[in-house]
Design a protein around this motif. Structure first.
Motif, PDB file in Angstrom:
ATOM      1  N   CYS A  46      -4.715 -12.424  44.609  1.00 55.67           N
ATOM      2  CA  CYS A  46      -4.578 -13.253  43.405  1.00 55.67           C
ATOM      3  C   CYS A  46      -5.018 -12.521  42.140  1.00 55.67           C
ATOM      4  O   CYS A  46      -4.697 -12.946  41.035  1.00 55.67           O
ATOM      5  N   LEU A  94       1.552 -20.685  42.505  1.00 52.54           N
ATOM      6  CA  LEU A  94       1.225 -22.016  43.024  1.00 52.54           C
ATOM      7  C   LEU A  94      -0.273 -22.133  43.334  1.00 52.54           C
ATOM      8  O   LEU A  94      -0.910 -23.122  42.980  1.00 52.54           O
ATOM      9  N   LEU A  95      -0.824 -21.119  43.969  1.00 50.20           N
ATOM     10  CA  LEU A  95      -2.228 -21.174  44.402  1.00 50.20           C
ATOM     11  C   LEU A  95      -3.201 -21.192  43.236  1.00 50.20           C
ATOM     12  O   LEU A  95      -4.265 -21.806  43.320  1.00 50.20           O
ATOM     13  N   LYS A  97      -2.701 -22.603  40.403  1.00 46.41           N
ATOM     14  CA  LYS A  97      -2.623 -23.871  39.677  1.00 46.41           C
ATOM     15  C   LYS A  97      -3.658 -24.872  40.159  1.00 46.41           C
ATOM     16  O   LYS A  97      -4.101 -25.719  39.399  1.00 46.41           O
ATOM     17  N   ASN A  98      -4.020 -24.781  41.439  1.00 43.16           N
ATOM     18  CA  ASN A  98      -4.910 -25.776  42.022  1.00 43.16           C
ATOM     19  C   ASN A  98      -5.821 -25.095  43.036  1.00 43.16           C
ATOM     20  O   ASN A  98      -5.342 -24.521  44.018  1.00 43.16           O
ATOM     21  N   LEU A  99      -7.118 -25.169  42.816  1.00 43.47           N
ATOM     22  CA  LEU A  99      -8.085 -24.550  43.723  1.00 43.47           C
ATOM     23  C   LEU A  99      -7.953 -25.102  45.138  1.00 43.47           C
ATOM     24  O   LEU A  99      -8.129 -24.371  46.111  1.00 43.47           O
ATOM     25  N   GLY A 100      -7.606 -26.369  45.262  1.00 45.46           N
ATOM     26  CA  GLY A 100      -7.449 -26.977  46.581  1.00 45.46           C
ATOM     27  C   GLY A 100      -6.405 -26.261  47.428  1.00 45.46           C
ATOM     28  O   GLY A 100      -6.585 -26.087  48.639  1.00 45.46           O
ATOM     29  N   TYR A 101      -5.310 -25.842  46.798  1.00 43.16           N
ATOM     30  CA  TYR A 101      -4.281 -25.101  47.519  1.00 43.16           C
ATOM     31  C   TYR A 101      -4.838 -23.776  48.038  1.00 43.16           C
ATOM     32  O   TYR A 101      -4.590 -23.382  49.165  1.00 43.16           O
ATOM     33  N   GLU A 156     -13.296 -19.050  42.228  1.00 38.59           N
ATOM     34  CA  GLU A 156     -13.074 -19.033  40.777  1.00 38.59           C
ATOM     35  C   GLU A 156     -13.999 -18.071  40.037  1.00 38.59           C
ATOM     36  O   GLU A 156     -13.526 -17.308  39.187  1.00 38.59           O
TER      37      GLU A 156
END
Length: 170
Positions: A46, A94-95, A97-101, A156
């Motif tokens: 990432c 996609l990943l 955009k949202n830490l949950g993913y 993060e």
């Protein structure tokens, strides 16, 4: 025909990432159920370019095979972690955009590692492979949950630091 040549800077970055992966793998392998390599592979995928992350994971796998010896398991690392880097790099938009993913994917890949490492035993016997997979299921579930938790807690902040470093030296 055009060929893209890697710069010394890019090669150095790849070597440093592979070295970090090797150190993380070695350090965390001393702690039962806790593996940090999948998280590290996801983080690098990432943070850096796709080809850099995949090459770093491949080199880590090769170095790990030299250190651990040429075994079925160590050969699987040469396949699994570059594949993970490719998957996460491809899904990066996609990943991020949202830490949950990201947490879900990291946990899933960590879980899958234990299961995928047992697949080559099918060369010996289907029954042996099933036996290894079933015995490793509990370990893989715990390992996946711990990797997901690690990702939730430190992904993060680590990403911010790596992006800052990457921005300063780009």
């Amino acid at each position: 025909m055009f060929r893209k040549v890697m710069t010394v800077k890019t090669l150095t970055k790849i070597a440093i990432m592979a070295s970090i992966q090797s150190a993380i793998f070695t350090i965390f392998s001393q702690i039962l159920y806790l593996e940090g390599i999948t998280f590290t592979v996801c983080l690098f995928a990432c943070s850096f370019k796709k080809n850099e992350a995949v090459l770093a994971s491949f080199i880590f796998g090769m170095v790990n095979m030299l250190i651990q010896g040429i075994t079925i398991w160590s050969m699987m690392y040469v396949v699994i972690y570059p594949l993970y880097s490719l998957i996460v790099s491809t899904l990066k938009p996609l990943l991020l955009k949202n830490l949950g993913y990201m947490v879900f994917v990291c946990g899933l890949l960590s879980f899958a590692t234990g299961q995928l490492l047992d697949l080559p035993f099918i060369l010996f016997s289907k029954e042996v492979t099933i036996f290894y997979i079933l015995l490793g299921l509990k370990t893989s579930i715990i390992q996946g949950c711990l990797s997901a938790t690690m990702c939730l807690l430190i992904f993060e902040p680590c990403l911010k630091v790596l992006n800052k470093i990457e921005g300063e030296y780009a």
